[in-house]
Design a protein around this motif. Sequence first.
Motif, PDB file in Angstrom:
ATOM      1  N   GLN A  71       0.828  -1.204   0.000  1.00  0.00           N
ATOM      2  CA  GLN A  71       0.000   0.000   0.000  1.00  0.00           C
ATOM      3  C   GLN A  71       0.865   1.257   0.000  1.00  0.00           C
ATOM      4  N   GLN A  72       1.962   1.240   0.740  1.00  0.00           N
ATOM      5  CA  GLN A  72       2.863   2.389   0.767  1.00  0.00           C
ATOM      6  C   GLN A  72       3.422   2.667  -0.633  1.00  0.00           C
ATOM      7  N   LYS A  73       3.796   1.609  -1.348  1.00  0.00           N
ATOM      8  CA  LYS A  73       4.301   1.778  -2.718  1.00  0.00           C
ATOM      9  C   LYS A  73       3.223   2.372  -3.619  1.00  0.00           C
ATOM     10  N   GLN A  74       1.997   1.883  -3.458  1.00  0.00           N
ATOM     11  CA  GLN A  74       0.887   2.392  -4.264  1.00  0.00           C
ATOM     12  C   GLN A  74       0.634   3.870  -3.976  1.00  0.00           C
ATOM     13  N   VAL A  75       0.648   4.231  -2.709  1.00  0.00           N
ATOM     14  CA  VAL A  75       0.403   5.622  -2.321  1.00  0.00           C
ATOM     15  C   VAL A  75       1.472   6.528  -2.918  1.00  0.00           C
ATOM     16  N   LEU A  76       2.734   6.135  -2.805  1.00  0.00           N
ATOM     17  CA  LEU A  76       3.820   6.953  -3.354  1.00  0.00           C
ATOM     18  C   LEU A  76       3.701   7.098  -4.865  1.00  0.00           C
ATOM     19  N   LYS A  77       3.305   6.013  -5.527  1.00  0.00           N
ATOM     20  CA  LYS A  77       3.132   6.063  -6.982  1.00  0.00           C
ATOM     21  C   LYS A  77       2.009   7.037  -7.353  1.00  0.00           C
ATOM     22  N   LYS A  78       0.895   6.970  -6.603  1.00  0.00           N
ATOM     23  CA  LYS A  78      -0.231   7.857  -6.876  1.00  0.00           C
ATOM     24  C   LYS A  78       0.114   9.311  -6.558  1.00  0.00           C
ATOM     25  N   LEU A  79       0.907   9.531  -5.519  1.00  0.00           N
ATOM     26  CA  LEU A  79       1.345  10.901  -5.210  1.00  0.00           C
ATOM     27  C   LEU A  79       2.202  11.451  -6.340  1.00  0.00           C
ATOM     28  N   ASN A  80       3.091  10.618  -6.864  1.00  0.00           N
ATOM     29  CA  ASN A  80       3.961  11.052  -7.969  1.00  0.00           C
ATOM     30  C   ASN A  80       3.177  11.314  -9.244  1.00  0.00           C
ATOM     31  N   ASN A  81       2.017  10.654  -9.369  1.00  0.00           N
ATOM     32  CA  ASN A  81       1.171  10.850 -10.554  1.00  0.00           C
ATOM     33  C   ASN A  81       0.133  11.944 -10.337  1.00  0.00           C
ATOM     34  N   GLY A  82       0.283  12.716  -9.278  1.00  0.00           N
ATOM     35  CA  GLY A  82      -0.607  13.856  -9.075  1.00  0.00           C
ATOM     36  C   GLY A  82      -1.727  13.658  -8.081  1.00  0.00           C
ATOM     37  N   GLY A  83      -1.754  12.533  -7.406  1.00  0.00           N
ATOM     38  CA  GLY A  83      -2.792  12.318  -6.404  1.00  0.00           C
ATOM     39  C   GLY A  83      -2.623  13.268  -5.225  1.00  0.00           C
ATOM     40  N   THR A  84      -3.741  13.633  -4.613  1.00  0.00           N
ATOM     41  CA  THR A  84      -3.662  14.553  -3.480  1.00  0.00           C
ATOM     42  C   THR A  84      -3.601  13.778  -2.165  1.00  0.00           C
ATOM     43  N   VAL A  85      -3.010  14.405  -1.182  1.00  0.00           N
ATOM     44  CA  VAL A  85      -2.899  13.791   0.140  1.00  0.00           C
ATOM     45  C   VAL A  85      -4.291  13.492   0.677  1.00  0.00           C
ATOM     46  N   TYR A  86      -5.193  14.442   0.531  1.00  0.00           N
ATOM     47  CA  TYR A  86      -6.554  14.279   1.042  1.00  0.00           C
ATOM     48  C   TYR A  86      -7.252  13.071   0.395  1.00  0.00           C
ATOM     49  N   ALA A  87      -7.177  12.975  -0.941  1.00  0.00           N
ATOM     50  CA  ALA A  87      -7.851  11.888  -1.656  1.00  0.00           C
ATOM     51  C   ALA A  87      -7.268  10.525  -1.276  1.00  0.00           C
ATOM     52  N   LEU A  88      -5.949  10.462  -1.142  1.00  0.00           N
ATOM     53  CA  LEU A  88      -5.311   9.189  -0.798  1.00  0.00           C
ATOM     54  C   LEU A  88      -5.630   8.785   0.641  1.00  0.00           C
ATOM     55  N   ALA A  89      -5.697   9.760   1.529  1.00  0.00           N
ATOM     56  CA  ALA A  89      -6.060   9.465   2.914  1.00  0.00           C
ATOM     57  C   ALA A  89      -7.472   8.892   2.983  1.00  0.00           C
ATOM     58  N   LYS A  90      -8.374   9.470   2.207  1.00  0.00           N
ATOM     59  CA  LYS A  90      -9.747   8.956   2.148  1.00  0.00           C
ATOM     60  C   LYS A  90      -9.776   7.539   1.571  1.00  0.00           C
ATOM     61  N   GLU A  91      -9.048   7.342   0.460  1.00  0.00           N
ATOM     62  CA  GLU A  91      -9.048   6.050  -0.235  1.00  0.00           C
ATOM     63  C   GLU A  91      -8.511   4.926   0.658  1.00  0.00           C
ATOM     64  N   TYR A  92      -7.453   5.183   1.395  1.00  0.00           N
ATOM     65  CA  TYR A  92      -6.819   4.152   2.219  1.00  0.00           C
ATOM     66  C   TYR A  92      -7.285   4.175   3.677  1.00  0.00           C
ATOM     67  N   GLU A  93      -8.222   5.074   3.970  1.00  0.00           N
ATOM     68  CA  GLU A  93      -8.818   5.175   5.307  1.00  0.00           C
ATOM     69  C   GLU A  93      -7.766   5.372   6.398  1.00  0.00           C
ATOM     70  N   VAL A  94      -6.859   6.320   6.135  1.00  0.00           N
ATOM     71  CA  VAL A  94      -5.843   6.719   7.114  1.00  0.00           C
ATOM     72  C   VAL A  94      -5.878   8.243   7.227  1.00  0.00           C
ATOM     73  N   SER A  95      -5.119   8.772   8.148  1.00  0.00           N
ATOM     74  CA  SER A  95      -5.101  10.227   8.307  1.00  0.00           C
ATOM     75  C   SER A  95      -4.237  10.878   7.225  1.00  0.00           C
ATOM     76  N   ARG A  96      -4.471  12.158   7.004  1.00  0.00           N
ATOM     77  CA  ARG A  96      -3.636  12.910   6.062  1.00  0.00           C
ATOM     78  C   ARG A  96      -2.192  12.922   6.549  1.00  0.00           C
ATOM     79  N   GLN A  97      -2.029  12.967   7.866  1.00  0.00           N
ATOM     80  CA  GLN A  97      -0.679  12.973   8.449  1.00  0.00           C
ATOM     81  C   GLN A  97       0.086  11.698   8.081  1.00  0.00           C
ATOM     82  N   THR A  98      -0.608  10.569   8.024  1.00  0.00           N
ATOM     83  CA  THR A  98       0.033   9.311   7.638  1.00  0.00           C
ATOM     84  C   THR A  98       0.565   9.402   6.220  1.00  0.00           C
ATOM     85  N   ILE A  99      -0.226   9.946   5.323  1.00  0.00           N
ATOM     86  CA  ILE A  99       0.197  10.089   3.921  1.00  0.00           C
ATOM     87  C   ILE A  99       1.358  11.078   3.830  1.00  0.00           C
ATOM     88  N   MET A 100       1.259  12.184   4.547  1.00  0.00           N
ATOM     89  CA  MET A 100       2.325  13.201   4.499  1.00  0.00           C
ATOM     90  C   MET A 100       3.632  12.650   5.084  1.00  0.00           C
TER      91      MET A 100
END
Length: 89
Positions: free
Chosen positions: A54-83
């Motif tokens: 999941q961490q690899k997926q999140v980093l890939k999506k961030l590099n492709n323009g995904g937002t911290v907020y959207a990824l936090a919602k998608e993976y059901e974690v806090s924005r702080q976790t993504i940041m």
Amino acid sequence: ADCGLPQLLIGQAIIPVIGCIRIGVIERPELVIGKCLIRSGVKFGRKSALSEEQQKQVLKKLNNGGTVYALAKEYEVSRQTIMRLRDKS
């Protein structure tokens, strides 16, 4: 008395403990257990909210323009976790 295999095995099991006790005598005693556990491969701390995959997926999506907020919602974690993951990489 027979000094056979059982005594030999017990002796081999005690050697690491004696090494850890020696560390405690030289250094601070409260560090003995932690150092012994680290040497045996035990991981400390809280379990990660995201698996390695999941961490690899999140980093890939961030590099492709995904937002911290959207990824936090998608993976059901806090924005702080993504940041934190983003900043660590």
